[in-house]
Design a protein around this motif. Structure first.
Motif, PDB file in Angstrom:
ATOM      1  N   ASP A 277      -1.745   1.377  -9.520  1.00  0.00           N
ATOM      2  CA  ASP A 277      -1.289   2.160  -8.370  1.00  0.00           C
ATOM      3  C   ASP A 277      -0.840   3.536  -8.846  1.00  0.00           C
ATOM      4  N   GLN A 278      -1.438   4.571  -8.279  1.00  0.00           N
ATOM      5  CA  GLN A 278      -1.089   5.943  -8.624  1.00  0.00           C
ATOM      6  C   GLN A 278      -0.238   6.604  -7.539  1.00  0.00           C
ATOM      7  N   GLY A 279       0.064   5.854  -6.475  1.00  0.00           N
ATOM      8  CA  GLY A 279       0.831   6.406  -5.359  1.00  0.00           C
ATOM      9  C   GLY A 279      -0.075   6.991  -4.296  1.00  0.00           C
ATOM     10  N   GLY A 280       0.402   7.011  -3.079  1.00  0.00           N
ATOM     11  CA  GLY A 280      -0.362   7.595  -1.984  1.00  0.00           C
ATOM     12  C   GLY A 280      -1.617   6.828  -1.634  1.00  0.00           C
ATOM     13  N   GLY A 281      -1.663   5.539  -1.950  1.00  0.00           N
ATOM     14  CA  GLY A 281      -2.824   4.730  -1.642  1.00  0.00           C
ATOM     15  C   GLY A 281      -3.961   4.877  -2.633  1.00  0.00           C
ATOM     16  N   ARG A 282      -3.709   5.570  -3.727  1.00  0.00           N
ATOM     17  CA  ARG A 282      -4.737   5.809  -4.750  1.00  0.00           C
ATOM     18  C   ARG A 282      -4.537   4.837  -5.914  1.00  0.00           C
ATOM     19  N   HIS A 283      -5.635   4.229  -6.345  1.00  0.00           N
ATOM     20  CA  HIS A 283      -5.616   3.269  -7.449  1.00  0.00           C
ATOM     21  C   HIS A 283      -6.727   3.630  -8.428  1.00  0.00           C
ATOM     22  N   GLU A 284      -6.444   3.470  -9.733  1.00  0.00           N
ATOM     23  CA  GLU A 284      -7.409   3.842 -10.753  1.00  0.00           C
ATOM     24  C   GLU A 284      -7.526   2.760 -11.819  1.00  0.00           C
ATOM     25  N   ALA A 285      -8.711   2.684 -12.426  1.00  0.00           N
ATOM     26  CA  ALA A 285      -8.950   1.787 -13.565  1.00  0.00           C
ATOM     27  C   ALA A 285      -9.924   2.464 -14.515  1.00  0.00           C
ATOM     28  N   ARG A 286      -9.701   2.294 -15.810  1.00  0.00           N
ATOM     29  CA  ARG A 286     -10.605   2.849 -16.824  1.00  0.00           C
ATOM     30  C   ARG A 286     -11.830   1.956 -16.971  1.00  0.00           C
ATOM     31  N   VAL A 287     -12.998   2.561 -16.966  1.00  0.00           N
ATOM     32  CA  VAL A 287     -14.272   1.866 -17.193  1.00  0.00           C
ATOM     33  C   VAL A 287     -15.134   2.745 -18.108  1.00  0.00           C
ATOM     34  N   PRO A 288     -14.780   2.792 -19.387  1.00  0.00           N
ATOM     35  CA  PRO A 288     -15.449   3.741 -20.279  1.00  0.00           C
ATOM     36  C   PRO A 288     -16.858   3.351 -20.701  1.00  0.00           C
ATOM     37  N   SER A 289     -17.236   2.094 -20.559  1.00  0.00           N
ATOM     38  CA  SER A 289     -18.510   1.658 -21.134  1.00  0.00           C
ATOM     39  C   SER A 289     -19.651   1.546 -20.129  1.00  0.00           C
ATOM     40  N   LEU A 290     -19.605   2.294 -19.055  1.00  0.00           N
ATOM     41  CA  LEU A 290     -20.670   2.218 -18.055  1.00  0.00           C
ATOM     42  C   LEU A 290     -21.843   3.114 -18.426  1.00  0.00           C
ATOM     43  N   GLY A 291     -23.034   2.570 -18.311  1.00  0.00           N
ATOM     44  CA  GLY A 291     -24.239   3.357 -18.531  1.00  0.00           C
ATOM     45  C   GLY A 291     -24.608   4.131 -17.277  1.00  0.00           C
ATOM     46  N   ALA A 292     -25.569   4.998 -17.398  1.00  0.00           N
ATOM     47  CA  ALA A 292     -26.010   5.795 -16.256  1.00  0.00           C
ATOM     48  C   ALA A 292     -26.725   4.913 -15.241  1.00  0.00           C
ATOM     49  N   GLY A 293     -26.634   5.303 -13.963  1.00  0.00           N
ATOM     50  CA  GLY A 293     -27.342   4.600 -12.900  1.00  0.00           C
ATOM     51  C   GLY A 293     -26.424   4.091 -11.812  1.00  0.00           C
ATOM     52  N   THR A 294     -26.959   3.186 -10.997  1.00  0.00           N
ATOM     53  CA  THR A 294     -26.246   2.641  -9.853  1.00  0.00           C
ATOM     54  C   THR A 294     -25.396   1.456 -10.274  1.00  0.00           C
TER      55      THR A 294
ATOM     56  N   ASP B 203     -12.180   5.431   0.000  1.00  0.00           N
ATOM     57  CA  ASP B 203     -12.964   6.424  -0.722  1.00  0.00           C
ATOM     58  C   ASP B 203     -13.055   5.922  -2.154  1.00  0.00           C
ATOM     59  N   VAL B 204     -14.267   5.605  -2.586  1.00  0.00           N
ATOM     60  CA  VAL B 204     -14.493   5.065  -3.932  1.00  0.00           C
ATOM     61  C   VAL B 204     -15.328   6.068  -4.703  1.00  0.00           C
ATOM     62  N   THR B 205     -14.784   6.519  -5.844  1.00  0.00           N
ATOM     63  CA  THR B 205     -15.514   7.458  -6.681  1.00  0.00           C
ATOM     64  C   THR B 205     -15.450   7.012  -8.135  1.00  0.00           C
ATOM     65  N   LEU B 206     -16.442   7.427  -8.872  1.00  0.00           N
ATOM     66  CA  LEU B 206     -16.501   7.147 -10.295  1.00  0.00           C
ATOM     67  C   LEU B 206     -16.456   8.486 -11.015  1.00  0.00           C
ATOM     68  N   ASP B 207     -15.341   8.748 -11.687  1.00  0.00           N
ATOM     69  CA  ASP B 207     -15.182   9.973 -12.462  1.00  0.00           C
ATOM     70  C   ASP B 207     -15.777   9.709 -13.841  1.00  0.00           C
ATOM     71  N   ALA B 208     -17.045  10.073 -14.005  1.00  0.00           N
ATOM     72  CA  ALA B 208     -17.771   9.758 -15.237  1.00  0.00           C
ATOM     73  C   ALA B 208     -17.205  10.505 -16.434  1.00  0.00           C
ATOM     74  N   ALA B 209     -16.691  11.705 -16.221  1.00  0.00           N
ATOM     75  CA  ALA B 209     -16.156  12.494 -17.330  1.00  0.00           C
ATOM     76  C   ALA B 209     -14.948  11.804 -17.967  1.00  0.00           C
ATOM     77  N   ARG B 210     -14.092  11.221 -17.144  1.00  0.00           N
ATOM     78  CA  ARG B 210     -12.898  10.524 -17.655  1.00  0.00           C
ATOM     79  C   ARG B 210     -13.126   9.030 -17.830  1.00  0.00           C
TER      80      ARG B 210
END
Length: 163
Positions: A117-134, A70-77
């Motif tokens: 690694d955040q535990g439980g198979g969840r991994h996160e990375a900060r990507v603050p400079s992404l513009g809108a779109g695909t 499951d891959v998601t992009l949390d744009a707010a954070r």
């Protein structure tokens, strides 16, 4: 009232103007096409092509694992979140997960990420400079952080960031 006459000179000027405009537009389009896409989808394509059968075998091994993602992009954070689960839905522990994120049509905005690694198979990375779109995300999971460690899971997905 004057009579309008089409002369050879007027026809010549009209034809030269027409073909001049077409040539100028073509030159601009060619310049834009050549300078906006580097043309390289993969580096060292010849060697990767030689190892194609090995890649097919590793894809079959990955499929046999029955893992899901499951891959998601949390744009707010400004965070990319990757969750890997086994066939029973349990999070897969002990993996080193990396990702490359970029635009699908150009390599100008590519970023290499190492996810924490955040535990439980969840991994996160900060990507603050992404513009809108695909955005295209290529995920690689390994059992260790060693440079020569074989990938046990690979995937490529697209995510959307709203404006």
């Amino acid at each position: 009232m004057t009579d309008f006459q089409i002369t050879g000179r007027k026809v010549l000027i009209a034809m030269l103007a027409f073909f001049g405009i077409v040539t100028a537009v073509d030159a601009v389009m060619i310049y834009q096409a050549v300078h906006t896409f580097g043309g390289i989808e993969t580096s060292d394509a010849y060697r990767k092509g030689l190892a194609y059968n090995k890649r097919i075998a590793s894809s079959a091994e990955q499929e046999a694992l029955g893992w899901s993602q499951d891959v998601t992009l949390d744009a707010a954070r400004g965070v990319l979140i990757v969750s890997l689960k086994d066939r029973n839905g349990a999070g897969i522990e002990g993996l080193v997960v990396s990702a490359n994120i970029g635009r699908p049509a150009t390599n100008a905005f590519d970023q290499a990420l190492t996810l924490e690694d955040q535990g439980g198979g969840r991994h996160e990375a900060r990507v603050p400079s992404l513009g809108a779109g695909t955005w295209s995300v290529a995920i690689t999971a390994r059992r260790s952080a060693a440079v020569d460690a074989a990938a046990v899971y690979q995937s490529k997905v697209r995510v959307w960031k709203a404006s």
